[in-house]
Design a protein around this motif. Sequence first.
Motif, mmCIF file in Angstrom:
data_model
loop_
_atom_site.group_PDB
_atom_site.id
_atom_site.type_symbol
_atom_site.label_atom_id
_atom_site.label_comp_id
_atom_site.label_asym_id
_atom_site.label_seq_id
_atom_site.Cartn_x
_atom_site.Cartn_y
_atom_site.Cartn_z
ATOM 1 N N VAL A 145 0.836 -1.204 0.000
ATOM 2 C CA VAL A 145 0.000 0.000 0.000
ATOM 3 C C VAL A 145 0.874 1.259 0.000
ATOM 4 C CG1 VAL A 145 -1.675 1.332 1.351
ATOM 5 C CG2 VAL A 145 -1.980 -1.140 1.055
ATOM 6 N N LEU A 146 1.922 1.246 0.783
ATOM 7 C CA LEU A 146 2.789 2.426 0.895
ATOM 8 C C LEU A 146 3.665 2.618 -0.343
ATOM 9 C CD1 LEU A 146 3.959 4.756 2.608
ATOM 10 C CD2 LEU A 146 5.588 3.087 3.554
ATOM 11 N N LEU A 147 4.155 1.525 -0.942
ATOM 12 C CA LEU A 147 5.258 1.625 -1.897
ATOM 13 C C LEU A 147 4.901 1.204 -3.323
ATOM 14 C CD1 LEU A 147 8.034 0.123 0.434
ATOM 15 C CD2 LEU A 147 7.501 2.548 0.048
ATOM 16 N N HIS A 148 3.618 1.073 -3.661
ATOM 17 C CA HIS A 148 3.275 0.585 -4.998
ATOM 18 C C HIS A 148 3.520 1.596 -6.107
ATOM 19 C CE1 HIS A 148 -0.531 2.499 -3.719
ATOM 20 N NE2 HIS A 148 -0.837 2.617 -5.003
ATOM 21 N N HIS A 149 3.859 2.821 -5.747
ATOM 22 C CA HIS A 149 4.230 3.816 -6.766
ATOM 23 C C HIS A 149 5.735 4.069 -6.803
ATOM 24 C CE1 HIS A 149 0.359 4.996 -8.380
ATOM 25 N NE2 HIS A 149 -0.142 4.985 -7.158
ATOM 26 N N GLU A 150 6.500 3.260 -6.102
ATOM 27 C CA GLU A 150 7.960 3.340 -6.221
ATOM 28 C C GLU A 150 8.392 2.712 -7.548
ATOM 29 O OE1 GLU A 150 9.831 4.962 -4.261
ATOM 30 O OE2 GLU A 150 8.736 5.110 -2.355
ATOM 31 N N ARG A 151 9.510 3.179 -8.108
ATOM 32 C CA ARG A 151 10.034 2.653 -9.368
ATOM 33 C C ARG A 151 11.510 2.313 -9.185
ATOM 34 N NH1 ARG A 151 5.370 2.181 -9.657
ATOM 35 N NH2 ARG A 151 3.932 3.168 -11.160
#
Length: 253
Positions: free
Chosen positions: A160-166
């Motif tokens: 939930v926290l990090l699903h937009h990290e690349r």
Amino acid sequence: HPALALAGPAYQDAAALSRKAVRQVIDLYGAARLGRTLDQDACRNVVEDVVVSVARKPHALISIARLKSVSDYTYLHAVAVCALMAGLARQMGWEEADVRQAALAGLLLDVGKATLPDDLVQRAGRLNPEERTLLRTHAQRGHDLLVAEGGYDPGVLQAVLLHHERLNGSGYPQALRGEAIPLIARMAALCDVYDAVTSRRPYRAPWDPAEAMRQLARSKGLYDAVVFQHLVKTVGIYPVGALVRLKSEQLAV
């Protein structure tokens, strides 16, 4: 959807499950919006239904979830990513208990958006920098909401926290790189973006699955290559029901 009249029982069952799941997701978002406790039993009931459906007919629920209208996008996106995460985790050989945690993570990825203004989340036009910054807080908001409630697996919280990290550090909220991003978050990133780009949105037409896979394959430095290959095996380049032209020039479904 008219196409469902021509579909087999598995697709009709998946459509019924989608409708049921959307009603439950709407209730979950409503609780979050009003500051009430999320019904964790309801979350797990949705996950159980989705996991069983994906195990029985892997492509049915994922295909149904692509038939989104603009108005219900947020809720069916949650159901679709739940199904994609379940299928991906199983494809990667995860134990069944972990498959369910991955599916739960997919269901709750965007729950933080429930705490933001509807106009911002549903906006059809371009966001200004301040609005974009506010929308990006949904990952932290969702994580904090689940932490405050307690009882969620650490992997769910990470997704939930990090699903937009690349992978190249261009993501948010922490600009993590490479394997500093937990595996479940790398899985969630791909499932989230795959469903988003293959869905009709107010501001653009959907990509077909084959084009989505081509574009994701070209996105060097953004997504985990090994997880991507598993996603290809999970959903296929051409989903069940797609019309394709063979090298022989014949058409096939």
